[in-house]
Scaffold this motif. Sequence first.
Motif, short mmCIF file in Angstrom:
data_model
loop_
_atom_site.label_atom_id
_atom_site.label_comp_id
_atom_site.label_asym_id
_atom_site.label_seq_id
_atom_site.Cartn_x
_atom_site.Cartn_y
_atom_site.Cartn_z
N GLU A 47 0.83 -1.20 0.00
CA GLU A 47 0.00 0.00 0.00
C GLU A 47 0.86 1.25 0.00
O GLU A 47 1.96 1.27 0.59
CB GLU A 47 -0.95 0.02 1.21
CG GLU A 47 -0.26 0.08 2.55
CD GLU A 47 -1.22 0.32 3.71
OE1 GLU A 47 -2.36 0.78 3.47
OE2 GLU A 47 -0.81 0.06 4.86
N VAL A 49 1.95 4.68 1.29
CA VAL A 49 1.91 5.36 2.58
C VAL A 49 1.95 6.88 2.39
O VAL A 49 1.16 7.61 2.97
CB VAL A 49 3.09 4.92 3.46
CG1 VAL A 49 3.13 5.70 4.76
CG2 VAL A 49 3.03 3.42 3.73
N TYR A 60 -0.60 11.80 1.83
CA TYR A 60 -0.56 10.71 2.79
C TYR A 60 -1.80 9.83 2.71
O TYR A 60 -2.89 10.30 2.41
CB TYR A 60 -0.46 11.27 4.21
CG TYR A 60 0.73 12.16 4.40
CD1 TYR A 60 0.65 13.52 4.17
CD2 TYR A 60 1.96 11.62 4.78
CE1 TYR A 60 1.76 14.34 4.31
CE2 TYR A 60 3.07 12.43 4.94
CZ TYR A 60 2.97 13.79 4.70
OH TYR A 60 4.07 14.58 4.84
N ALA A 61 -1.58 8.56 3.04
CA ALA A 61 -2.72 7.66 3.25
C ALA A 61 -3.46 8.11 4.50
O ALA A 61 -2.85 8.63 5.45
CB ALA A 61 -2.23 6.23 3.40
N ASP A 62 -4.76 7.90 4.51
CA ASP A 62 -5.56 8.31 5.67
C ASP A 62 -5.06 7.67 6.96
O ASP A 62 -5.12 8.28 8.03
CB ASP A 62 -7.03 7.95 5.45
CG ASP A 62 -7.70 8.85 4.42
OD1 ASP A 62 -8.77 8.46 3.92
OD2 ASP A 62 -7.15 9.94 4.12
N SER A 63 -4.56 6.45 6.85
CA SER A 63 -4.14 5.71 8.04
C SER A 63 -2.91 6.31 8.73
O SER A 63 -2.65 6.00 9.89
CB SER A 63 -3.85 4.25 7.67
OG SER A 63 -2.84 4.17 6.68
N VAL A 64 -2.17 7.16 8.02
CA VAL A 64 -0.94 7.73 8.62
C VAL A 64 -0.98 9.25 8.70
O VAL A 64 -0.07 9.86 9.26
CB VAL A 64 0.32 7.29 7.84
CG1 VAL A 64 0.38 5.78 7.71
CG2 VAL A 64 0.39 7.96 6.48
N LYS A 65 -2.05 9.85 8.18
CA LYS A 65 -2.16 11.30 8.17
C LYS A 65 -2.09 11.85 9.59
O LYS A 65 -2.75 11.33 10.50
CB LYS A 65 -3.47 11.70 7.50
CG LYS A 65 -3.43 13.01 6.75
CD LYS A 65 -4.69 13.20 5.94
CE LYS A 65 -4.68 12.43 4.65
NZ LYS A 65 -5.84 12.71 3.78
N LYS A 87 2.00 2.58 15.67
CA LYS A 87 1.04 1.60 16.15
C LYS A 87 1.45 0.21 15.67
O LYS A 87 2.15 0.09 14.65
CB LYS A 87 -0.35 1.92 15.58
CG LYS A 87 -0.84 3.32 15.87
CD LYS A 87 -2.17 3.58 15.17
CE LYS A 87 -2.67 5.00 15.42
NZ LYS A 87 -3.96 5.25 14.73
N GLU A 89 -0.15 -1.81 14.00
CA GLU A 89 -0.59 -2.00 12.61
C GLU A 89 0.30 -1.31 11.59
O GLU A 89 0.11 -1.48 10.38
CB GLU A 89 -2.04 -1.55 12.44
CG GLU A 89 -2.34 -0.17 12.94
CD GLU A 89 -2.93 -0.18 14.35
OE1 GLU A 89 -2.44 -0.95 15.21
OE2 GLU A 89 -3.88 0.60 14.58
N ASP A 90 1.27 -0.54 12.05
CA ASP A 90 2.26 0.05 11.14
C ASP A 90 3.39 -0.93 10.82
O ASP A 90 4.25 -0.64 9.98
CB ASP A 90 2.87 1.32 11.74
CG ASP A 90 1.86 2.44 11.89
OD1 ASP A 90 1.89 3.11 12.95
OD2 ASP A 90 1.06 2.65 10.96
#
Length: 116
Positions: A47, A49, A60-65, A87, A89-90
């Motif tokens: 994915e 990042v 940025y991806a929403d998950s890391v913004k 996290k 999940e990172d």
Amino acid sequence: QVQLVETGGGLVQPGGSLRLSCAASGRSIFSINSMNWYRQAPGKQRELVAFITAGGSGNYADSVKGRFTISRDNWKNTVYLQMNSLKPEDTANYYCAAYIVPKYYWGQGTQVTVSS
């Protein structure tokens, strides 16, 4: 065309920080359309990042913004990914990629593990 070497991965506790570096050779990053950080966790698809354009804009991806920051140092021909508030999940193998129309050039990756 361009060779990429990532460094900076490692084991970090949740909430910690790491800075990844992507050193380029063979071509100036100033002339590259975009420099990108991808990641791939076991059993998951790769994915995007973050990426930074030749003009210097980061996306940025929403998950890391709000937690990750991409930057570039044209003098050092290096792109960075500052990762804060990490996290579990990172956890993934992180890859640097240069997009030079019409293809991507990849580094070998650096492992990031977020665990207590």
